[in-house]
Scaffold this active site. Structure first.
Site, PDB file in Angstrom:
ATOM      1  N   HIS A 173     164.704  -5.774  45.994  1.00 41.55           N
ATOM      2  CA  HIS A 173     164.265  -6.504  47.183  1.00 41.55           C
ATOM      3  C   HIS A 173     163.189  -5.722  47.940  1.00 41.55           C
ATOM      4  CE1 HIS A 173     165.222  -7.951  51.482  1.00 41.55           C
ATOM      5  NE2 HIS A 173     164.574  -8.927  50.875  1.00 41.55           N
ATOM      6  N   GLU A 229     160.859  -7.764  43.658  1.00 38.68           N
ATOM      7  CA  GLU A 229     160.534  -8.829  44.596  1.00 38.68           C
ATOM      8  C   GLU A 229     159.490  -8.324  45.577  1.00 38.68           C
ATOM      9  OE1 GLU A 229     161.475 -11.106  48.510  1.00 38.68           O
ATOM     10  OE2 GLU A 229     161.348  -8.966  48.058  1.00 38.68           O
ATOM     11  N   ASP A 265     156.540  -9.857  48.702  1.00 39.99           N
ATOM     12  CA  ASP A 265     156.217 -10.972  49.586  1.00 39.99           C
ATOM     13  C   ASP A 265     154.707 -11.092  49.692  1.00 39.99           C
ATOM     14  OD1 ASP A 265     159.031 -11.528  50.686  1.00 39.99           O
ATOM     15  OD2 ASP A 265     158.791  -9.385  51.071  1.00 39.99           O
ATOM     16  N   HIS A 301     155.775  -9.133  54.249  1.00 40.11           N
ATOM     17  CA  HIS A 301     156.908 -10.033  54.387  1.00 40.11           C
ATOM     18  C   HIS A 301     156.740 -10.977  55.566  1.00 40.11           C
ATOM     19  CE1 HIS A 301     160.889 -11.318  55.854  1.00 40.11           C
ATOM     20  NE2 HIS A 301     161.223 -11.362  54.576  1.00 40.11           N
TER      21      HIS A 301
END
Length: 476
Positions: free
Chosen positions: A63, A90, A92, A105
């Protein structure tokens, strides 16, 4: 159980290294033949991604990268996540005002950089002048030398080594796809969203190398079963209650028959209380094992990459930390010695986490995404513990703490009435970002010991304690 917990293969920078670990919590098929063991890096990961039946490996997704080692969404965090064993990182994605995909993010740069303003109002040149903050950012987080990466730079880091989950990016999928085409990494990207099925199918039809993951929650769960042609390679299932329609066995079984099932374990509302932290404290009802067995997860997104990889590779979760071993003594902060207020501890106000620990009148036993911890710490408070040491010797003392503040507070330790070390609690960038911090080394005889932790009233105190740990070093 349809998903296999890997027994030996761990991803390194560009290859897979065999690692034989201790027997773990889930059974693993002994025969590794036919598991594409000769493949390495992205070839193995992509092959495994398209396997979702019995014997398929559990895939680990990091994450926002490995934000415990580097700023979230930084190139260094991506690098660390891959090195720590994640098959998927992951990230963003947002667009600058001049249409360049960058890693961020939030819609603004305020939390994670030394700048301010919406990403969409800043040019690439302006964004590139900014520096990322440590960890998860925040007002008190230290500014680093790490710049905000472009998506193109991120794809160069993962090339040949890992997939990227392109979070926040569905509205910018055309710009993202163009970057992936230019960098030759279309087959490294995992697009995600919850559009109508026709839109998702049309996008997948653009290029056979496009990988798409459909997101389902309370409002969209029925969509995932409406794909008539090419299926999403995975479905991200979000549920805050075990009774949700998308969390039911029959539905999940249908999903697992079509592709990978992705479940997030970062915080409680993503998977009905099943979190990384409940897994680390080995809760018998909440954690990774149940997520795999009951909810059919074949991909898990985590904030604790190393721990999940260790567990997935059949390691004993009690000893996932490299510094731990059978002679480790752990003192849980929420378990003081008997006696109550004024005897075992002193808390300056009533229990502020009564919904979590109704049995406590004053002591603030709270939960940090599933970790049971001592919270709402204030100056003048203290707590005592009984500690049993079985093997005499010299031990390294550490404490797992968290705080978004700087200064965060001070822990003054005494052992059996003798002065110990004083720990200045560091800013970990978030209340939920628990980090183990070295305190001191000291000798312990075999037998019972008394630990007292005081928080001086003369200093600002606002932090959390998960546990104090003693790691055996030597008999001398």
């Amino acid at each position: 159980m349809p998903i296999r917990v890997r027994s030996a293969l761990v991803l390194t920078i560009a290859t897979l290294t065999a690692a034989v670990l201790a027997a773990g919590p889930l059974p693993v098929a002994a025969d590794a033949a036919g598991r594409d063991g000769a493949l390495a890096g992205i070839d193995r990961i992509r092959t495994e991604l398209h396997r979702h039946g019995p014997g398929a490996d559990l895939l680990v997704a990091a994450h926002r990268g490995q934000w415990r080692d580097a700023p979230e969404n930084s190139l260094a965090a991506i690098e660390a996540a891959v090195e720590d064993g994640a098959e998927v990182v992951e990230i963003d994605v947002r667009l600058t005002s001049d249409g360049v995909p960058v890693l961020m993010h939030d819609t603004s740069v305020n939390r994670t950089t030394d700048g301010s303003g919406a990403v969409s109002s800043l040019t690439l040149e302006q964004v590139r002048r900014l520096h990322l903050k440590e960890g998860l950012g925040g007002a008190a987080a230290r500014v680093t030398e790490h710049p905000v990466p472009t998506l193109a730079e991120a794809m160069e880091v993962v090339r040949g080594r890992a997939l990227v989950n392109l979070d926040k990016g569905w509205p910018f999928r055309e710009e993202i796809l163009q970057v992936l085409q230019q960098t030759g990494t279309v087959d490294h990207g995992l697009f995600k969203g919850s559009p109508d099925v026709a839109q998702a199918e049309a996008f997948m039809a653009r290029d056979p190398e496009i990988e798409y993951m459909h997101v389902v929650d309370d409002g969209t769960w029925a969509q995932a079963l409406q794909f008539s042609g090419r299926q999403p390679v995975a479905v991200e299932v979000i549920f805050d209650r075990a009774t949700d329609a998308q969390a039911q066995p029959e539905y999940l079984s249908q999903l697992a028959g079509r592709g990978r099932v992705w479940i997030n374990t970062m915080w409680e509302s993503l998977a009905a209380g099943h979190t990384d932290e409940t897994s680390l404290r080995r809760d018998p009802d909440l954690g990774w094992e149940t997520v795999v067995q009951r909810y059919r997860a074949s991909m898990i997104q985590t904030d604790n990459v190393e721990a999940l990889v260790h567990w997935r590779d059949r390691g004993d979760i009690r000893f996932w930390d490299r510094q731990r071993g059978p002679r480790t003594v752990r003192v849980q902060a929420e378990e003081p010695r008997a006696g109550g207020e004024g005897v075992a501890y002193h808390d300056t106000d009533d229990n502020r986490c009564a919904s979590v620990s109704p049995e406590q009148d004053r002591l603030d036993v709270c939960t940090l995404r599933g970790a049971r911890s001592l919270g709402w710490i204030r100056g003048g408070e203290w707590v005592e513990y009984d500690v049993e040491v079985v093997v005499p010797g010299r031990y390294a003392v550490s404490a797992r703490v968290s705080s978004p503040y700087d200064p965060a507070g001070t822990m003054v330790m005494t052992w059996d009435g003798e002065p110990g070390a004083t720990l200045s609690v560091p800013n970990t960038t978030d209340h939920n970002a628990l980090r183990r911090v070295a305190v001191e080394e000291r000798w312990f005889d075999r037998g019972a010991h008394r630990l007292r932790i005081e928080m001086p009233s003369t200093e600002y105190q606002n932090f959390n304690i998960d546990y104090v740990q003693l790691d055996w070093l030597t008999r001398r």
